[in-house]
Design a protein around this motif. Structure first.
Motif, PDB file in Angstrom:
ATOM      1  N   ALA A  77      64.767  50.735  75.047  1.00  0.00           N
ATOM      2  CA  ALA A  77      65.482  50.524  76.308  1.00  0.00           C
ATOM      3  C   ALA A  77      64.498  50.328  77.459  1.00  0.00           C
ATOM      4  O   ALA A  77      64.713  49.489  78.336  1.00  0.00           O
ATOM      5  N   ARG A  78      63.417  51.085  77.455  1.00  0.00           N
ATOM      6  CA  ARG A  78      62.403  50.947  78.499  1.00  0.00           C
ATOM      7  C   ARG A  78      61.743  49.579  78.429  1.00  0.00           C
ATOM      8  O   ARG A  78      61.555  48.915  79.456  1.00  0.00           O
ATOM      9  N   ALA A  79      61.418  49.126  77.227  1.00  0.00           N
ATOM     10  CA  ALA A  79      60.801  47.800  77.071  1.00  0.00           C
ATOM     11  C   ALA A  79      61.765  46.705  77.509  1.00  0.00           C
ATOM     12  O   ALA A  79      61.358  45.740  78.169  1.00  0.00           O
ATOM     13  N   LEU A  80      63.039  46.850  77.180  1.00  0.00           N
ATOM     14  CA  LEU A  80      64.035  45.856  77.587  1.00  0.00           C
ATOM     15  C   LEU A  80      64.188  45.834  79.101  1.00  0.00           C
ATOM     16  O   LEU A  80      64.209  44.765  79.714  1.00  0.00           O
ATOM     17  N   ARG A  81      64.288  47.003  79.715  1.00  0.00           N
ATOM     18  CA  ARG A  81      64.408  47.086  81.178  1.00  0.00           C
ATOM     19  C   ARG A  81      63.217  46.435  81.855  1.00  0.00           C
ATOM     20  O   ARG A  81      63.373  45.640  82.779  1.00  0.00           O
ATOM     21  N   ARG A  82      62.033  46.775  81.398  1.00  0.00           N
ATOM     22  CA  ARG A  82      60.832  46.218  82.013  1.00  0.00           C
ATOM     23  C   ARG A  82      60.758  44.708  81.820  1.00  0.00           C
ATOM     24  O   ARG A  82      60.346  43.982  82.713  1.00  0.00           O
ATOM     25  N   ASP A 124      61.245  60.211  73.238  1.00  0.00           N
ATOM     26  CA  ASP A 124      60.413  59.124  73.746  1.00  0.00           C
ATOM     27  C   ASP A 124      60.558  57.876  72.890  1.00  0.00           C
ATOM     28  O   ASP A 124      60.655  56.773  73.412  1.00  0.00           O
ATOM     29  N   SER A 125      60.557  58.053  71.563  1.00  0.00           N
ATOM     30  CA  SER A 125      60.674  56.892  70.694  1.00  0.00           C
ATOM     31  C   SER A 125      62.063  56.265  70.778  1.00  0.00           C
ATOM     32  O   SER A 125      62.215  55.069  70.616  1.00  0.00           O
ATOM     33  N   GLN A 145      61.685  48.476  68.914  1.00  0.00           N
ATOM     34  CA  GLN A 145      62.403  49.117  67.809  1.00  0.00           C
ATOM     35  C   GLN A 145      61.507  49.225  66.573  1.00  0.00           C
ATOM     36  O   GLN A 145      61.594  50.178  65.813  1.00  0.00           O
ATOM     37  N   LEU A 146      60.655  48.229  66.370  1.00  0.00           N
ATOM     38  CA  LEU A 146      59.836  48.171  65.156  1.00  0.00           C
ATOM     39  C   LEU A 146      58.445  48.770  65.328  1.00  0.00           C
ATOM     40  O   LEU A 146      57.626  48.668  64.415  1.00  0.00           O
ATOM     41  N   LEU A 147      58.167  49.389  66.475  1.00  0.00           N
ATOM     42  CA  LEU A 147      56.834  49.953  66.701  1.00  0.00           C
ATOM     43  C   LEU A 147      56.466  50.999  65.657  1.00  0.00           C
ATOM     44  O   LEU A 147      55.318  51.070  65.228  1.00  0.00           O
ATOM     45  N   GLU A 148      57.417  51.814  65.260  1.00  0.00           N
ATOM     46  CA  GLU A 148      57.131  52.884  64.312  1.00  0.00           C
ATOM     47  C   GLU A 148      57.525  52.512  62.888  1.00  0.00           C
ATOM     48  O   GLU A 148      57.605  53.371  62.013  1.00  0.00           O
ATOM     49  N   PHE A 149      57.765  51.225  62.637  1.00  0.00           N
ATOM     50  CA  PHE A 149      58.133  50.769  61.308  1.00  0.00           C
ATOM     51  C   PHE A 149      56.933  50.898  60.378  1.00  0.00           C
ATOM     52  O   PHE A 149      55.828  50.487  60.696  1.00  0.00           O
ATOM     53  N   ASP A 150      57.147  51.494  59.201  1.00  0.00           N
ATOM     54  CA  ASP A 150      56.069  51.738  58.251  1.00  0.00           C
ATOM     55  C   ASP A 150      55.767  50.469  57.459  1.00  0.00           C
ATOM     56  O   ASP A 150      56.625  49.956  56.749  1.00  0.00           O
ATOM     57  N   VAL A 151      54.542  49.968  57.606  1.00  0.00           N
ATOM     58  CA  VAL A 151      54.125  48.782  56.857  1.00  0.00           C
ATOM     59  C   VAL A 151      52.941  49.115  55.937  1.00  0.00           C
ATOM     60  O   VAL A 151      52.180  48.249  55.556  1.00  0.00           O
ATOM     61  N   SER A 152      52.844  50.373  55.558  1.00  0.00           N
ATOM     62  CA  SER A 152      51.734  50.775  54.701  1.00  0.00           C
ATOM     63  C   SER A 152      51.937  50.259  53.273  1.00  0.00           C
ATOM     64  O   SER A 152      53.013  49.798  52.903  1.00  0.00           O
ATOM     65  N   GLU A 153      50.924  50.371  52.471  1.00  0.00           N
ATOM     66  CA  GLU A 153      50.979  49.914  51.088  1.00  0.00           C
ATOM     67  C   GLU A 153      51.657  50.921  50.171  1.00  0.00           C
ATOM     68  O   GLU A 153      51.751  50.691  48.965  1.00  0.00           O
ATOM     69  N   ASP A 154      52.144  52.025  50.701  1.00  0.00           N
ATOM     70  CA  ASP A 154      52.754  53.059  49.883  1.00  0.00           C
ATOM     71  C   ASP A 154      54.167  52.704  49.426  1.00  0.00           C
ATOM     72  O   ASP A 154      54.710  53.333  48.538  1.00  0.00           O
TER      73      ASP A 154
END
Length: 188
Positions: free
Chosen positions: A42-47, A36-37, A163-172
């Protein structure tokens, strides 16, 4: 077809090619969440290519949709305005040219709309009307390019954001510069 329109179509073809390259089905042994990820960009681009702003809404970025709609509506409004101006001055140039040299062939059948356009534009000379006509045509063609650019950029934005939806932006995760180079630190 103008050069600007060909460029816009070429850009859309590149985006469609990117869509085809990333729309491959997931391998049967991958987990459902990973598949799914992988399909989300591709789904977002198609839509987004089907309906501008739909890819951003799919990514949960609904605040971008009115901006996209306003940008497309603005460039479309410029196109309509410049097209009307182009037609008005094209007719005006026809009438002015016929008044300056009445023995020309198209002068035998001048419409009432052309005469009204010539009077509405201040009865310019042929050279003046031709100059404004050419400027309006150039601006109209640029507005077509603008529509294509806005359309392509919103599709690209939807793809990159997915592409960046699951990008980790935590403080870790931290990066710091030390005298010997760059150090990457991870806090657990």
């Amino acid at each position: 077809m103008t050069r600007a329109l060909r460029g816009a179509l070429a850009g859309l073809a590149l985006l469609a090619g990117a869509l085809g390259a990333h729309a491959q089905p997931a391998a049967p042994d991958t987990l459902g969440a990973a598949a799914d990820s992988a399909q989300a960009p591709a789904r977002a681009l198609r839509r987004s290519l089907l309906l501008p702003g739909w890819g951003q809404a799919t990514n949960g970025q609904r605040a971008k949709v009115p901006v996209i709609a306003a940008a497309l509506a603005g460039t479309a409004a410029v196109f309509v305005f410049q097209q009307r101006r182009y037609v008005r001055y094209r007719r005006s140039a026809l009438v002015a040219g016929c008044r300056e040299s009445p023995d020309r062939e198209p002068c035998t059948d001048i419409s009432v709309a052309a005469t009204e356009a010539w009077e509405a534009t201040g009865q310019p000379t042929f050279a003046q009307a031709s100059t404004v006509r050419n400027q309006a045509r150039g601006r109209r063609d640029l507005s077509v390019l603008g529509i294509g650019v806005v359309y392509a950029l919103q599709a690209l934005d939807a793809y990159v954001a997915a592409q960046l939806l699951e990008f980790d932006v935590s403080e870790d995760v931290a990066v710091r510069v030390v005298p010997g180079g760059v150090a990457l630190g991870v806090r657990l």
